[in-house]
Write a protein that holds these residues in place. Structure first.
Motif, mmCIF file in Angstrom:
data_model
loop_
_atom_site.group_PDB
_atom_site.id
_atom_site.type_symbol
_atom_site.label_atom_id
_atom_site.label_comp_id
_atom_site.label_asym_id
_atom_site.label_seq_id
_atom_site.Cartn_x
_atom_site.Cartn_y
_atom_site.Cartn_z
ATOM 1 N N ALA A 1 0.797 -1.220 0.000
ATOM 2 C CA ALA A 1 0.000 0.000 0.000
ATOM 3 C C ALA A 1 0.833 1.276 0.000
ATOM 4 N N VAL A 2 2.156 1.145 -0.071
ATOM 5 C CA VAL A 2 2.990 2.332 0.123
ATOM 6 C C VAL A 2 2.718 3.409 -0.919
ATOM 7 N N GLY A 3 2.378 3.001 -2.131
ATOM 8 C CA GLY A 3 2.131 3.999 -3.163
ATOM 9 C C GLY A 3 0.888 4.820 -2.912
ATOM 10 N N GLY A 4 -0.005 4.287 -2.070
ATOM 11 C CA GLY A 4 -1.254 4.991 -1.832
ATOM 12 C C GLY A 4 -1.298 5.784 -0.540
ATOM 13 N N LEU A 5 -0.208 5.786 0.232
ATOM 14 C CA LEU A 5 -0.199 6.504 1.502
ATOM 15 C C LEU A 5 0.442 7.875 1.337
ATOM 16 N N SER A 6 -0.238 8.855 1.851
ATOM 17 C CA SER A 6 0.300 10.217 1.827
ATOM 18 C C SER A 6 1.288 10.405 2.971
ATOM 19 N N SER A 7 1.992 11.526 2.946
ATOM 20 C CA SER A 7 2.926 11.828 4.038
ATOM 21 C C SER A 7 2.201 11.915 5.369
ATOM 22 N N ALA A 8 1.005 12.498 5.357
ATOM 23 C CA ALA A 8 0.216 12.604 6.587
ATOM 24 C C ALA A 8 -0.189 11.225 7.092
ATOM 25 N N GLU A 9 -0.527 10.306 6.168
ATOM 26 C CA GLU A 9 -0.920 8.959 6.581
ATOM 27 C C GLU A 9 0.266 8.186 7.146
ATOM 28 N N TRP A 10 1.448 8.375 6.555
ATOM 29 C CA TRP A 10 2.630 7.736 7.124
ATOM 30 C C TRP A 10 2.888 8.240 8.545
ATOM 31 N N ALA A 11 2.738 9.538 8.735
ATOM 32 C CA ALA A 11 2.938 10.109 10.069
ATOM 33 C C ALA A 11 1.907 9.543 11.053
ATOM 34 N N GLN A 12 0.662 9.441 10.613
ATOM 35 C CA GLN A 12 -0.395 8.899 11.464
ATOM 36 C C GLN A 12 -0.133 7.435 11.792
ATOM 37 N N LEU A 13 0.281 6.675 10.783
ATOM 38 C CA LEU A 13 0.592 5.270 11.010
ATOM 39 C C LEU A 13 1.688 5.119 12.066
ATOM 40 N N GLY A 14 2.710 5.945 11.981
ATOM 41 C CA GLY A 14 3.781 5.891 12.971
ATOM 42 C C GLY A 14 3.275 6.147 14.379
#
Length: 261
Positions: free
Chosen positions: A195-208
């Motif tokens: 799913a990495v291609g579909g995650l925004s920078s904000a979503e990566w931050a939220q996931l962390g």
């Protein structure tokens, strides 16, 4: 193919928290609080996690999705879940055999619901459920990523192999579980990698953030499971990063090491 740098950054955020959970188990093995009774208790709780938190959800999923088996994708997904069910039951069986060596008999599944539950684990499951409700697929990815806690209980348990008696039995049970749980964790990473291609920078931050919250609570859960061998001040310190990082095995997971700037 290079490892996505967002995954590397996420793993970097986990390494000290994984080390903290490892410290809990390692501290317990030689702790003055350790008795036959505390051994029975942590084993009972681990049986609960393997059977009721592990095998049972897979059993329910297989039942609920049985009628939908059709094409190759659904068959593969169903088989993967059945494999997880089988592995989790084998893990339960291994810890049950150690428990029987100490207690003579094991409770049935119905009794285990009451005897094996503990508040800190309930709160971890509630936190994961909240993350799934509030963040949907992102919350589910966080749960898959944190399940197993990088196998730290099992890797620390395997270090008891040179000891005799119950400790040797614990080491053997943990060795059986270790490879399976590493595979479960890799599946969580694989789902994320897809799913990495579909995650925004904000979503990566939220996931962390979600992953850190879950791993931080895993430390509390694990300490309570082992009758709190790590003192409160130290527990708070290791939740806040006081441990040396536990290096992730990139070669095993990806067949390569990440390139860092």
């Amino acid at each position: 193919m290079t490892i996505n740098p967002n995954i590397v950054s996420l793993i970097d955020r986990c390494e000290r928290l994984w080390a903290a959970e490892a410290e809990v188990a390692r501290t317990y093995w030689d702790s003055p609080i350790r008795t036959v009774e505390t051994d029975r208790l942590w084993l009972l709780r681990q049986m609960y996690k393997e059977l009721l938190d592990g095998a049972l959800p897979s059993l329910h999923w297989a039942r609920d999705n049985f009628d939908g088996i059709a094409g190759p994708d659904s068959r593969s997904e169903f088989l993967e879940e059945i494999d997880v069910l089988r592995e989790e039951f084998i893990h339960y069986k291994g810890f049950a055999e150690v428990f029987e060596a100490l207690a003579g008999t094991t409770p049935d599944a119905a009794a285990l619901r009451d005897l094996g539950a503990w508040p800190e684990n309930d709160r971890l499951q509630a936190l994961r459920a909240q993350h799934r409700r509030d963040h949907g697929a992102l919350g589910l990815r966080a749960q898959r990523f944190t399940e197993g806690g990088y196998c730290t209980l099992y890797s620390e348990g395997m270090k008891l192999a040179a000891r005799e008696g119950v400790d040797g039995m614990i080491a053997r049970a943990c060795a059986v579980v270790f490879n399976d749980e590493f595979g479960h964790m890799l599946r969580g990473i694989a789902h994320l990698d897809d799913a990495v291609g579909g995650l925004s920078s904000a979503e990566w931050a939220q996931l962390g953030e979600l992953v850190e919250q879950q791993l931080s609570h895993r430390i509390v859960m694990r300490n309570a499971q082992f009758s709190n061998p790590v003192a409160p001040d130290r527990l708070t310190a290791i939740q806040n990063g006081a441990c040396e990082p536990l290096s992730f095995d990139y070669q095993r997971a990806f067949g390569q090491t990440p390139s860092r700037a």
